[in-house]
Design an enzyme around this catalytic site. Structure first.
Site: not given
Ligand code: 13P
Length: 253
Positions: A9, A11, A95, A97, A167, A173, A212
Site C-alpha cells: 500500500n 499510500k 483503511h 486512515e 491492521e 507507520g 510496520s
Molecule cells: P506501515 O507498514 O507503514 O506500518 O503501514 C501499514 C499499512 O497501513 C498498510 O495498509
C-alpha cells in the site's frame, strides 16, 4: 491451501518517475518467485503505469479505495468499473486512515466492499483497533464490528470473494509491530467468526497482517497459522525491502 499474498500500500507517495522505478525494481526482484502472490497498490494516477509495466508479470495491482457508487455525479470518486478498466485486481477498503481522516463508517465501508465484489474487484477489507481500544480490552469487539458490517450487509459469501487485513492502528507507520502472538490471536478470532457462519469460506479466506511489517519481522509473522501474508506500507516503497518481504512469503509456502 491459502497462497500467501504480499500487497504494497503505497499510500500518497511517489511521482511518475519514482513509481516507474519502484515497479521495475519489484518486477525484477520477484521474477523467480512461484509460491507467493504479489500486489502493489499505488495512487489512482499511477495505476496506468502498473498496467503498462506489470502486464507481462505475475504481479497484480490494485487501488487504495473504491467508490460505493456505481457511477454518476460523484465528483472525485473512482468506480469499480474504472478500476477494472485498468485491470486492477484489488481495492483496499476501510483503511484506518480513511476511517479516521475521511470519516468513513462501517456502513460506507461495507457498501464499498459490496460494490467492489459486484464489479469483479477483490476488496481488501482493513480492520483493526486503536491503542486506546486495545488497552481497554476492546480489540475483539472492534474487529468483530468491522467484520460484522460486511457479514450483515453482504452475507458470509462475500468473504469468499475478498481478503481481510488486520491492521492494528497503533502499529501503522509507528515502527511498533504487533508480536506474532498478538497478531495470530486476532487473526484466529476473525477466522473463527467467519467459520461460525461458514467453515469452508473461513478456511479459504486470506488474512493479511499490516502494521510496520518489515524484512526483519515478516518471516515470524507469516509463519503464524492464520497469517497469510502482509499489507505493507512504508517498506513497500523500497524495492529491496518489499522484495525481501515477498521472499518471506515465498519461503513460507
Ligand atoms: P506501515 O507498514 O507503514 O506500518 O503501514 C501499514 C499499512 O497501513 C498498510 O495498509
Amino acid at each position: 491451501m491459502r497462497r500467501p499474498l504480499i500487497a504494497g500500500n503505497w499510500k500518497m507517495n511517489g511521482s511518475k518517475a519514482e513509481a516507474t522505478q519502484l515497479l521495475n525494481g519489484i518486477k525484477a526482484g520477484v521474477a523467480g518467485m512461484q509460491r507467493v502472490d504479489v500486489a502493489v497498490c499505488p495512487s489512482f494516477p499511477y495505476l496506468y503505469l502498473a498496467e503498462e509495466l506489470l502486464a507481462d508479470s505475475a504481479i497484480a495491482w490494485g487501488a487504495q479505495d473504491v467508490s460505493a457508487q456505481a457511477g454518476g455525479a460523484y465528483t472525485g470518486q473512482v468506480s469499480a468499473a474504472m478500476l477494472k478498466d485498468f485491470a486492477c485486481r484489488y481495492a483496499i477498503v476501510g483503511h484506518s486512515e480513511r476511517r479516521q481522516l475521511n470519516g468513513e463508517d462501517d456502513a460506507l465501508v461495507a457498501s464499498k466492499y459490496a460494490r467492489a465484489v459486484a464489479g469483479g474487484i477483490v476488496p481488501i477489507l482493513c480492520i483493526g483497533e486503536t491503542l486506546e481500544e486495545r488497552e481497554s480490552g476492546r480489540t475483539e469487539e472492534v474487529v468483530a464490528r468491522h467484520i460484522d458490517a460486511v457479514l450483515n450487509s453482504s452475507g458470509v459469501e462475500a468473504f469468499g470473494a475478498g481478503i481481510v487485513a488486520y491492521e492494528p492502528v497503533w502499529a501503522i507507520g509507528t515502527g511498533v509491530t504487533a508480536t506474532p502472538d498478538q497478531a495470530q490471536e486476532v487473526h484466529a478470532f476473525v477466522r473463527g467468526r467467519i467459520a461460525s457462519k461458514n467453515q469452508e469460506i473461513a478456511a479459504g479466506l486470506r488474512l493479511l497482517y499490516g502494521g510496520s511489517m518489515k524484512p526483519g519481522n515478516a518471516v515470524e509473522l507469516i509463519a503464524q497459522p492464520d497469517i497469510d501474508g502482509g499489507l505493507i506500507g512504508g517498506a513497500s516503497l523500497k524495492a529491496a525491502d518489499f522484495v525481501a518481504i515477498c521472499q518471506a512469503g515465498e519461503d513460507s509456502a
